[in-house]
Every structure is written in structure tokens, then in C-alpha cells.
Design an enzyme around this catalytic site. Structure first.
Site, mmCIF file in Angstrom:
data_model
loop_
_atom_site.group_PDB
_atom_site.id
_atom_site.type_symbol
_atom_site.label_atom_id
_atom_site.label_comp_id
_atom_site.label_asym_id
_atom_site.label_seq_id
_atom_site.Cartn_x
_atom_site.Cartn_y
_atom_site.Cartn_z
ATOM 1 N N SER A 129 0.853 -1.200 0.000
ATOM 2 C CA SER A 129 0.000 0.000 0.000
ATOM 3 C C SER A 129 0.885 1.245 0.000
ATOM 4 C CB SER A 129 -0.886 0.019 1.249
ATOM 5 O OG SER A 129 -1.471 1.290 1.410
ATOM 6 N N TYR A 142 -1.560 -1.007 10.571
ATOM 7 C CA TYR A 142 -1.738 -1.433 9.167
ATOM 8 C C TYR A 142 -0.509 -1.025 8.350
ATOM 9 C CZ TYR A 142 -3.713 -1.463 4.406
ATOM 10 O OH TYR A 142 -3.934 -1.674 3.055
ATOM 11 N N ALA A 143 -0.058 0.229 8.514
ATOM 12 C CA ALA A 143 1.092 0.729 7.748
ATOM 13 C C ALA A 143 2.342 -0.090 8.058
ATOM 14 C CB ALA A 143 1.332 2.204 8.061
ATOM 15 N N ALA A 144 2.519 -0.462 9.331
ATOM 16 C CA ALA A 144 3.694 -1.254 9.708
ATOM 17 C C ALA A 144 3.683 -2.594 8.966
ATOM 18 C CB ALA A 144 3.705 -1.491 11.221
ATOM 19 N N LYS A 146 2.306 -3.253 6.093
ATOM 20 C CA LYS A 146 2.541 -3.063 4.652
ATOM 21 C C LYS A 146 4.009 -2.705 4.387
ATOM 22 C CE LYS A 146 -1.391 -4.284 3.130
ATOM 23 N NZ LYS A 146 -1.485 -5.483 2.278
HETATM 24 N N1 LIG Z 1 -8.737 -0.706 -1.132
HETATM 25 C C1 LIG Z 1 -7.700 0.098 -1.025
HETATM 26 O O1 LIG Z 1 -7.825 1.348 -1.057
HETATM 27 C C2 LIG Z 1 -6.319 -0.471 -0.876
HETATM 28 C C3 LIG Z 1 -5.229 0.420 -0.936
HETATM 29 C C4 LIG Z 1 -3.939 -0.080 -0.798
HETATM 30 C C5 LIG Z 1 -3.730 -1.430 -0.614
HETATM 31 N N2 LIG Z 1 -4.803 -2.283 -0.545
HETATM 32 C C6 LIG Z 1 -4.504 -3.710 -0.341
HETATM 33 O O2 LIG Z 1 -5.122 -4.448 -1.368
HETATM 34 C C7 LIG Z 1 -5.410 -5.779 -0.908
HETATM 35 C C8 LIG Z 1 -6.854 -6.124 -1.208
HETATM 36 O O3 LIG Z 1 -7.676 -5.189 -0.532
HETATM 37 P P1 LIG Z 1 -9.181 -4.877 -0.981
HETATM 38 O O4 LIG Z 1 -9.319 -3.416 -0.933
HETATM 39 O O5 LIG Z 1 -9.546 -5.634 -2.204
HETATM 40 O O6 LIG Z 1 -9.940 -5.447 0.315
HETATM 41 P P2 LIG Z 1 -11.227 -6.398 0.519
HETATM 42 O O7 LIG Z 1 -12.239 -6.134 -0.524
HETATM 43 O O8 LIG Z 1 -11.563 -6.250 1.951
HETATM 44 O O9 LIG Z 1 -10.625 -7.850 0.278
HETATM 45 C C9 LIG Z 1 -9.772 -8.454 1.215
HETATM 46 C C10 LIG Z 1 -9.756 -9.935 0.914
HETATM 47 O O10 LIG Z 1 -8.872 -10.565 1.833
HETATM 48 C C11 LIG Z 1 -9.512 -11.706 2.373
HETATM 49 N N3 LIG Z 1 -8.964 -11.984 3.690
HETATM 50 C C12 LIG Z 1 -8.889 -11.154 4.771
HETATM 51 N N4 LIG Z 1 -8.334 -11.792 5.804
HETATM 52 C C13 LIG Z 1 -8.033 -13.041 5.374
HETATM 53 C C14 LIG Z 1 -7.452 -14.174 5.983
HETATM 54 N N5 LIG Z 1 -7.075 -14.170 7.262
HETATM 55 N N6 LIG Z 1 -7.308 -15.299 5.237
HETATM 56 C C15 LIG Z 1 -7.695 -15.330 3.954
HETATM 57 N N7 LIG Z 1 -8.252 -14.294 3.321
HETATM 58 C C16 LIG Z 1 -8.428 -13.171 4.027
HETATM 59 C C17 LIG Z 1 -10.987 -11.343 2.387
HETATM 60 O O11 LIG Z 1 -11.804 -12.499 2.350
HETATM 61 P P3 LIG Z 1 -12.598 -13.075 3.643
HETATM 62 O O12 LIG Z 1 -13.083 -11.890 4.415
HETATM 63 O O13 LIG Z 1 -13.633 -13.979 3.112
HETATM 64 O O14 LIG Z 1 -11.542 -13.828 4.372
HETATM 65 C C18 LIG Z 1 -11.105 -10.590 1.073
HETATM 66 O O15 LIG Z 1 -11.278 -11.499 0.009
HETATM 67 C C19 LIG Z 1 -5.041 -5.778 0.589
HETATM 68 O O16 LIG Z 1 -3.743 -6.318 0.719
HETATM 69 C C20 LIG Z 1 -5.056 -4.307 0.942
HETATM 70 O O17 LIG Z 1 -4.221 -4.029 2.050
HETATM 71 C C21 LIG Z 1 -6.080 -1.839 -0.673
#
Ligand SMILES: NC(=O)c1ccc[n+]([C@@H]2O[C@H](COP(=O)([O-])OP(=O)(O)OC[C@H]3O[C@@H](n4cnc5c(N)ncnc54)[C@H](OP(=O)(O)O)[C@@H]3O)[C@@H](O)[C@H]2O)c1
Length: 239
Positions: A129, A142-144, A146
């Protein structure tokens, strides 16, 4: 047929990534914690769904065993949790949960999948991120986690290069996904943050998940790229 595993493939960026790899002819497997969400997403995309919690080492063993025979071409370490809270509110349970899902989970999965990835001279794409570049109040834990992802991406790219395994990272800015609803913020706070961010993002809007998926696929298929962190932030880093 090339095989890809997308963790957290039932929602947001992971779902879009699984869909894009499927369109490109890959044999796709997704995983997530909720059996209902995994089954629904896998059914919609026409891919294999495995219920696995990446904070649980036993689940990781089971997940990795699926690729021990035929090998694995691409691992997308996308699953993560995010909740914003002041450091004074962190409990030990919060530390354990964040570290186990966002750091230990992807590391253990890589550890267990090295033989399968080596078999195919495969590639790992981690999802970090831009929060590691631009600080944000109440997001230190969270930042730590990432920042750790950026760090282990670089080290593992060197360690695994002799086995032909590339290791990269995509670092998104603000993306319109269900994640924002999981941060523990009130709807009015979410609207306020979104409105503010849209004024500071040069492209004037959040990314959609498909735009991050495009970059994940490019990174996976760019055969001379390893140890790289690609920022996808609508121009924020240039300001
Ligand atoms: N959205 C943003 O603005 C943004 C910005 C920067 C980085 N990111 C990064 O992008 C990635 C995807 O984020 P997103 O925005 O698409 O979030 P999201 O829609 O909340 O999706 C997160 C996914 O991770 C799964 N998950 C969470 N904990 C888990 C665990 N313990 N075991 C297995 N699966 C798990 C969730 O499925 P279940 O809940 O069914 O387990 C879900 O499918 C993350 O790494 C996030 O930090 C997002």
C-alpha cells in the site's frame, strides 16, 4: 495451462485479479475465510475456491499442498485486513491479528510454496500500500504490516532469484473496494475521507479494482522484473 493462486480472491482487488487471470486463460484458484463468499465468488468467476484463513498455519499447509504435484506459476499475496484506530487503542489481540494475517500469512505461504514455484520458475506478486510512503493518522499498525511486505519483497527477490522465482509488489493508493467499509469508520467519516482524497489525487478519483488487477497481471508477466515495487496511485506520489 498456467496456474495462479490469488489469496483474498473473493472481494475487491483479489476478485478483479482472479477474473482477469481467468480471462487470460490461467487456471485460477482463490481463497478466503468465509465459505459462503468464497463459493459465491468462485461460482461467478468459474474458478476453484478454497476456504483458508492465511493466519492459520494448518490452512496454509493445506493450501500449499494443492500445488505440490503440478507446481504453481503465479502467487498473488493479496489478502489482508485493515482497521484504523489510534495507537493508544491497540490491544495485544490487534497486534497478533494484524501481524498474523498481513505478514506471517504471506511469508508462510511463500515458504511452503517455494518448491511449487521453483518447479515452474514462477512469480510472486505481493500487494502492499502507498501508506508506506505517505503516513496516515490512526493507521500505524496497518502501515507497519505493509512496510514489512515491501521489505520482504526486496529480500526474497534476491534470495529466490537463483531458483528462477521472481518476487514483486504492487502498491496501490486509494481503491474503491469493500475494504473501506471494514476500517471501523462511521459512514460520514468515510464520505469525508473520500471527498478529501478526491481533491488530492491528481487523476481526481479512486482507482477501481480492475485497474490494480491490470498492474498485478503485468508484473506477473514481465519476465525481467524482480524486486520491484510498482506504485499505482493516480499520481499522488508525483505531487
Ligand atoms: N482498497 C484500497 O484502497 C487499498 C489500498 C492499498 C492497498 N490495498 C490492499 O489491497 C489488498 C486487497 O484489498 P481490498 O481493498 O480488495 O480489500 P477487501 O475487498 O476487503 O478484500 C480483502 C480480501 O482478503 C480476504 N482476507 C482477509 N483476511 C483473510 C485471511 N485471514 N485469510 C484469507 N483471506 C483473508 C478477504 O476475504 P474473507 O473476508 O472472506 O476472508 C477478502 O477477500 C489488501 O492487501 C489491501 O491491504 C487496498
Amino acid at each position: 495451462m498456467k496456474r495462479v493462486l490469488v489469496t483474498g480472491g473473493n472481494s475487491g482487488i483479489g476478485y478483479a485479479t482472479a477474473g482477469l487471470f481467468k480471462q487470460r486463460g490461467y487456471d485460477v484458484t482463490i481463497c478466503g475465510r468465509s465459505s459462503q463468499r468464497v463459493a459465491e465468488a468462485a461460482g461467478n468467476l468459474g474458478v476453484e475456491g478454497i476456504v483458508a484463513d492465511i493466519s492459520n498455519p494448518d490452512h496454509i499447509e493445506i493450501l500449499a499442498a494443492c500445488f505440490s504435484g503440478g507446481g504453481l506459476d503465479v502467487l498473488v499475496n493479496n489478502a489482508a485486513i485493515a482497521r484504523f484506530m489510534p495507537i493508544t487503542a491497540h490491544t495485544l489481540a490487534d497486534y497478533n491479528e494484524f501481524l498474523n494475517v498481513n505478514i506471517r500469512g504471506p511469508l508462510l505461504l511463500i515458504q511452503k510454496l517455494v518448491p511449487a514455484l521453483a518447479k515452474k520458475r514462477g512469480v510472486i506478486v505481493n500487494v502492499s500500500s502507498v501508506i508506506t510512503n505517505n503516513g496516515l493518522p490512526n493507521a500505524s499498525l496497518y502501515a507497519a504490516t505493509k512496510g514489512a511486505v515491501d521489505g520482504f519483497t526486496r529480500s526474497l527477490s534476491l534470495e529466490l532469484a537463483p531458483q528462477g522465482i521472481r518476487v514483486n509488489c504492487v502498491s496501490p493508493g486509494a481503491v474503491d473496494t469493500p475494504l473501506i467499509g471494514k476500517l471501523g469508520l462511521k459512514p460520514e467519516q468515510i464520505n469525508e475521507i473520500k471527498a478529501h482524497q478526491e481533491t488530492v489525487i491528481p487523476l481526481g478519483r479512486y482507482a477501481i479494482s480492475e485497474e490494480i488487477a491490470q498492474v498485478i497481471l503485468s508484473q506477473a508477466e514481465s519476465t525481467y522484473v524482480t524486486g520491484s515495487i510498482w506504485t499505482v496511485d493516480g499520481g499522488v506520489g508525483a505531487t
